[in-house]
Design a protein around this motif. Sequence first.
Motif, PDB file in Angstrom:
ATOM      1  N   GLU A 103      31.027  30.882  52.259  1.00 42.72           N
ATOM      2  CA  GLU A 103      30.968  32.476  51.983  1.00 42.72           C
ATOM      3  C   GLU A 103      30.092  32.605  50.618  1.00 42.72           C
ATOM      4  OE1 GLU A 103      34.811  33.926  51.652  1.00 42.72           O
ATOM      5  OE2 GLU A 103      35.552  33.145  53.438  1.00 42.72           O
ATOM      6  N   ARG A 124      43.136  40.284  51.291  1.00 39.35           N
ATOM      7  CA  ARG A 124      42.954  38.965  51.776  1.00 39.35           C
ATOM      8  C   ARG A 124      44.105  37.852  51.300  1.00 39.35           C
ATOM      9  NH1 ARG A 124      36.990  36.493  51.857  1.00 39.35           N
ATOM     10  NH2 ARG A 124      38.189  34.867  52.931  1.00 39.35           N
ATOM     11  N   TYR A 161      28.537  36.318  49.657  1.00 40.28           N
ATOM     12  CA  TYR A 161      28.893  37.041  48.737  1.00 40.28           C
ATOM     13  C   TYR A 161      28.070  37.379  47.442  1.00 40.28           C
ATOM     14  CZ  TYR A 161      32.984  38.038  51.457  1.00 40.28           C
ATOM     15  OH  TYR A 161      33.816  38.362  52.617  1.00 40.28           O
ATOM     16  N   GLU A 202      36.708  45.425  49.338  1.00 45.48           N
ATOM     17  CA  GLU A 202      37.768  44.817  48.389  1.00 45.48           C
ATOM     18  C   GLU A 202      38.415  43.460  48.935  1.00 45.48           C
ATOM     19  OE1 GLU A 202      41.104  44.653  48.807  1.00 45.48           O
ATOM     20  OE2 GLU A 202      41.231  45.501  50.711  1.00 45.48           O
ATOM     21  N   PRO A 203      38.765  42.287  48.180  1.00 46.96           N
ATOM     22  CA  PRO A 203      39.428  41.228  48.770  1.00 46.96           C
ATOM     23  C   PRO A 203      40.840  41.241  48.288  1.00 46.96           C
ATOM     24  CG  PRO A 203      38.516  41.141  46.257  1.00 46.96           C
ATOM     25  CD  PRO A 203      38.115  42.411  46.761  1.00 46.96           C
ATOM     26  N   TYR A 249      33.388  40.581  43.650  1.00 46.48           N
ATOM     27  CA  TYR A 249      33.720  42.167  43.675  1.00 46.48           C
ATOM     28  C   TYR A 249      34.296  42.641  42.504  1.00 46.48           C
ATOM     29  CZ  TYR A 249      36.655  46.256  44.974  1.00 46.48           C
ATOM     30  OH  TYR A 249      37.162  47.441  45.355  1.00 46.48           O
ATOM     31  N   HIS A 274      34.087  35.789  47.022  1.00 43.37           N
ATOM     32  CA  HIS A 274      34.389  37.060  47.237  1.00 43.37           C
ATOM     33  C   HIS A 274      35.210  37.965  46.219  1.00 43.37           C
ATOM     34  CE1 HIS A 274      36.367  40.093  50.597  1.00 43.37           C
ATOM     35  NE2 HIS A 274      35.732  40.724  49.525  1.00 43.37           N
ATOM     36  N   PHE A 275      36.071  37.345  45.574  1.00 43.17           N
ATOM     37  CA  PHE A 275      37.044  37.714  44.724  1.00 43.17           C
ATOM     38  C   PHE A 275      36.174  38.125  43.112  1.00 43.17           C
ATOM     39  CE2 PHE A 275      39.621  37.704  40.783  1.00 43.17           C
ATOM     40  CZ  PHE A 275      40.820  38.622  41.144  1.00 43.17           C
ATOM     41  N   TYR A 327      37.389  31.605  48.886  1.00 43.32           N
ATOM     42  CA  TYR A 327      37.828  32.989  48.511  1.00 43.32           C
ATOM     43  C   TYR A 327      37.320  33.394  47.130  1.00 43.32           C
ATOM     44  CZ  TYR A 327      40.951  37.007  47.146  1.00 43.32           C
ATOM     45  OH  TYR A 327      41.347  37.916  47.017  1.00 43.32           O
ATOM     46  N   TYR A 338      35.898  42.033  56.608  1.00 47.67           N
ATOM     47  CA  TYR A 338      35.343  41.474  55.152  1.00 47.67           C
ATOM     48  C   TYR A 338      33.846  40.681  54.997  1.00 47.67           C
ATOM     49  CZ  TYR A 338      40.260  41.990  54.063  1.00 47.67           C
ATOM     50  OH  TYR A 338      41.481  42.536  54.000  1.00 47.67           O
ATOM     51  N   ILE A 394      43.641  33.068  44.369  1.00 48.13           N
ATOM     52  CA  ILE A 394      42.126  33.978  44.014  1.00 48.13           C
ATOM     53  C   ILE A 394      40.945  32.949  43.541  1.00 48.13           C
ATOM     54  CG2 ILE A 394      43.641  35.864  43.199  1.00 48.13           C
ATOM     55  CD1 ILE A 394      43.159  35.308  40.471  1.00 48.13           C
ATOM     56  N   ILE A 398      30.411  44.352  49.465  1.00 46.20           N
ATOM     57  CA  ILE A 398      31.318  43.723  49.353  1.00 46.20           C
ATOM     58  C   ILE A 398      32.620  44.417  49.380  1.00 46.20           C
ATOM     59  CG2 ILE A 398      32.378  41.917  47.501  1.00 46.20           C
ATOM     60  CD1 ILE A 398      29.775  41.896  46.271  1.00 46.20           C
TER      61      ILE A 398
END
Length: 282
Positions: free
Chosen positions: A147, A233, A150, A229-230, A66, A62-63, A59, A252, A54, A227
């Motif tokens: 990314e 993933r 986000y 949900e992550p 969100y 994104h996490f 990533y 996503y 995470i 956004i």
Amino acid sequence: MKRLVSIEFQKIWKSKASRVLTLAYFVLLSLLSLIASINFNIGPIHIKLAEQGIFEFPYIWHFNTYFTAIFKLFLAVVIVSMVANEYSYGTLKQNLIDGMSKKEFILSKFLMVVLFALASTIFVFFVSFVLGISFSHSTSLGSIFSELEYLLAFFVKLIGFFSFCLFLGVLIKKSAFALGVLFLWFLFENISYAILRYQFFNEATEMHQNLDNFYNLFPLRAMSNLIVEPISRLSFIKNISQQVGVANLKDYAVHWYVLLIVLCWTFIFVYSSWRILKKRDL
């Protein structure tokens, strides 16, 4: 603009409730690092979140965007109260007497909305960057700066949501009722969609996409779509899904047309706030 921001900042800082909620909001954002210590025990399976990727670049963008968006409700209370107090304490009328136009009044509120969203985005960026550098296996520039869209989606999402709160504050004038209407609108979007989807069009699969497209134009749903949900993933979630034979078909990506929908709603909310104030006899 500097004068308008200075006036609004003083109003917020002199309100104890607003000051506490604002500080609590940024403290909660800084506590993201505590997620690294969370462990789950599912029978013989022991899962440590920090080891599930995470905080891996990219990533983490994104996490964190969100989940930190959930805390926006703290600032929603501040923004609604910021507007409602203008009516309760008579400061709106006094500002107009002192020479501030109604357009400048709405502009000052919107500038605070943008500043709250910008400060939140910058704060999340630095917290995520520190966590990513600390826990990510890959710290190449390609991974770190991949990314980042986000963060843009997070910024636009906050502006749209706070503008909605601003509009409700101007429209209703009472913070408790305005927040109640916000909650009722949330229920309306979700319950009406569920009724249409599962009661009227449950068998008409060709209507599902049209229904989704229609509801994706609604303000809160559009903000939610920015956004996705992550969790699905994560590698261990993917493994579980594969084992039970469930295919993950989620998209996503941050899409430009969703950003445009939210920005259009932002304009509608701010413009409507000005029109209401313009016509209202104070």
